[in-house]
Design an enzyme around this catalytic site. Structure first.
Site, PDB file in Angstrom:
ATOM      1  N   ARG A 155      13.101   8.524  -7.163  1.00  0.00           N
ATOM      2  CA  ARG A 155      14.397   8.517  -8.485  1.00  0.00           C
ATOM      3  C   ARG A 155      13.509   7.478  -9.641  1.00  0.00           C
ATOM      4  O   ARG A 155      14.290   7.909 -10.833  1.00  0.00           O
ATOM      5  CB  ARG A 155      15.258   7.384  -7.559  1.00  0.00           C
ATOM      6  N   ASP A 192      -0.494   2.999  -4.510  1.00  0.00           N
ATOM      7  CA  ASP A 192       0.980   3.024  -4.587  1.00  0.00           C
ATOM      8  C   ASP A 192       1.787   3.878  -5.225  1.00  0.00           C
ATOM      9  O   ASP A 192       2.009   4.787  -5.255  1.00  0.00           O
ATOM     10  CB  ASP A 192       1.567   1.544  -4.197  1.00  0.00           C
ATOM     11  N   GLY A 202       1.089  -1.482  -0.017  1.00  0.00           N
ATOM     12  CA  GLY A 202      -0.334   0.215   0.137  1.00  0.00           C
ATOM     13  C   GLY A 202       1.001   1.437   0.091  1.00  0.00           C
ATOM     14  O   GLY A 202       2.422   1.410   0.174  1.00  0.00           O
ATOM     15  N   LYS A 207       3.769  -1.385  -9.444  1.00  0.00           N
ATOM     16  CA  LYS A 207       3.956  -0.234  -8.886  1.00  0.00           C
ATOM     17  C   LYS A 207       4.730   0.616  -9.507  1.00  0.00           C
ATOM     18  O   LYS A 207       4.608   1.500  -9.973  1.00  0.00           O
ATOM     19  CB  LYS A 207       2.709   0.238  -7.782  1.00  0.00           C
TER      20      LYS A 207
END
Lengths: 347, 347
Positions: free
Chosen positions: B266, B257, B142, B197
């Site tokens: 980054r 997420d 999450g 994700k």
């Protein structure tokens, strides 16, 4: 080369001039009675004062009195009104549309019937016109802001309607190398998803003001709270799309549309003000009383859901984010996000 | 008051000190061999040099040589390594963990087996340890960035694991009024969603650089392209979560997420550089060769998918966004987003 007539010269309707023009069509833009100044400006210099851009060369502008002339020979009518113009469009424009002439609505929203049924605008309009005259009412869903469409930024949208071959024809008429078009016959699902995103964008934006209340206006944004609300919004939207009979595959158009809506415009500003702790009344005063689709849809959906709850069909407690947005807008509550209600047990 | 030992003093592991401390527990933070300077700093002044914050009062810091001492009496071990530390953790730490002591991993990722199977880290670690010693390996999924957790921003996460009563106990040990915890026994689904994700945040971030290439660095962001990629990411993630055997209900943790990951760190910087047209090599040079979870997961998943494709189980063309990210990272291609492949026919 075909003739496309856009009725409603708001920002989204007018931005549709760009892909229509770039496909080599004759483009006619007709203002509603509220668009007089916009049309006067476009007639004079092609400059659109709210979109803040010049419309493409060759776009022909018409005042509402010239509507019939603008419709003459059209092979597609684009309905460019906001949800507040749906009744006007149904009563003043649709009676002039022959059944063979397809309509493509940019309007996003859901109409709430008195029994708590939520229906998409194409179905609502067909009911208004009467089932004796079967129109081809299609709609655009998906993430696409008017400014960026006018600027030819890459966008992926969805045209939905009853008839696959009509959808394929509309796609062929309007697709460009920046305006990419999916098609779907799940009108209820696509329209519910992209309408609900307005209500939920308001909900997610609450987190922006919430952090500003702690850290001061202009602070670094915090994304954990926004993401928590985004995830909850997705869960509630998925349930609601299912409840109105939409397909799961249509949800992604609404979620992508939620994403784009959080990052621009007045809904974000309203959510931010409410998140800071302002009452709805004070926030609307600060926004000078502009009418917002997000407020309209949250109110309409919450009202319909309460009717459904009385019938035992749903529980409002299963939709804690929408419930809280409605409480803020319509019951005078200040923001107090029910975080604990966003946790679930998947066992 | 219980004793919680965190092994791995990176940003996320260290941020977990905050909810652990706020629940009144004894908190021990153990550095890996790569964390020597961090632990030395925390021992001296409680200041965490990469998290750029002071850890809560009372957090006890340990160098790796003090690991056994730090584990003595612990009632929960939090695994704070990144995906690059999973083998080290499995080999050096898990042998010291008795079967009754639960482990909660903050690590996000998927391990790819040589036959193309993708498995979540709790399952991968159990295989490494051997099925003869059954550990309680749970994981956090999450949207929750370490900085914001350390700052006590409202966050909603999900603890996943095999055993519901263990999950309930972990939730009770760590929940606060800012750290809200769902629980789920769908380990495969939650972990796949939140691992993917990272790959897709890289994909969505391409849009940022793409607009900068046209408009100049520092230009106003365009959200239509980001949202188009976000919607496509959601479709592909939903398919992949289903393919590994995860449940649909777990997808929202990964989508939320994805949202939070696009806005920080980054991966966004790498995606932006690639979007501007840099080759992967040049972008990594600019980022000074830092190792990125997003690159690792995109590479591992794409490789596993190609094995699955050879078996006829999937088609890579059904995942055009991941395919393009992999081409950029691993096949020397420059960005050229396949927008048309993101349009679908739902008929």
């Amino acid at each position: 080369m075909r003739t496309i007539t856009i009725v409603g010269a708001g920002m989204m309707g007018s931005a549709m001039c760009t892909p229509a023009h770039d496909n080599g069509h004759i483009v006619r833009l007709v203002g509603t009675p509220l668009d007089r100044e916009i049309i006067a400006s476009v007639k004079q210099s092609r400059f659109h004062p709210t979109l803040q851009r010049h419309l493409p060369t060759g776009v022909q502008a018409y005042q509402i009195e010239e509507l019939e002339q603008a419709l003459d020979g059209a092979e597609l009518v684009i309905g460019g009104v906001s949800s507040f113009g749906v009744d006007w469009f149904s009563e003043q424009v649709l009676p002039l549309i022959p059944t063979h002439l397809p309509v493509l609505l940019v309007t996003k929203g859901l109409a709430a019937e008195s029994d708590g049924e939520l229906i998409p605008f194409p179905h609502y309009m067909q009911r208004k016109v009467g089932l004796g005259k079967r129109l081809s009412l299609n709609a655009v869903g998906g993430p696409c802001t008017s400014y960026e469409l006018a600027d030819r930024r890459p966008s992926v949208v969805c045209f939905c309607g009853e008839d696959a071959s009509t959808l394929a024809r509309l796609k062929e008429m309007l697709e460009t190398d920046y305006y990419h078009i999916s098609i779907s016959t799940d009108v209820v699902g696509v329209e519910a998803a992209v309408a609900l995103k307005n209500a939920y964008a308001l909900g997610v934006s609450l987190a922006i003001g919430l952090i500003e209340r702690e850290e001061g206006i202009g602070c670094r944004e915090a994304y954990n709270p926004q993401a928590a609300l985004f995830g909850q919004a997705m869960r509630e939207m998925a349930s609601l799309v299912g409840l109105v009979g939409g397909k799961e595959e249509s949800l992604a158009f609404g979620i992508a549309d939620l994403y784009v809506t959080i990052f621009g415009g007045r809904t974000r500003r309203l959510g931010t003000l409410l998140g800071r702790g302002l009452s709805f009344q004070d926030a609307m005063t600060e926004l000078e009383g502009i009418t917002l689709e997000s407020v309209a849809i949250a109110t309409a959906v919450a009202k319909a859901m309460r009717i459904q709850e009385e019938k035992g069909a749903i529980k409002m407690t299963d939709f804690p984010l929408l419930k809280h947005v409605d409480e803020i807008i319509n019951q005078g509550k200040h923001v107090s996000i029910p975080w604990k209600e966003f946790t679930h047990q998947f066992l």
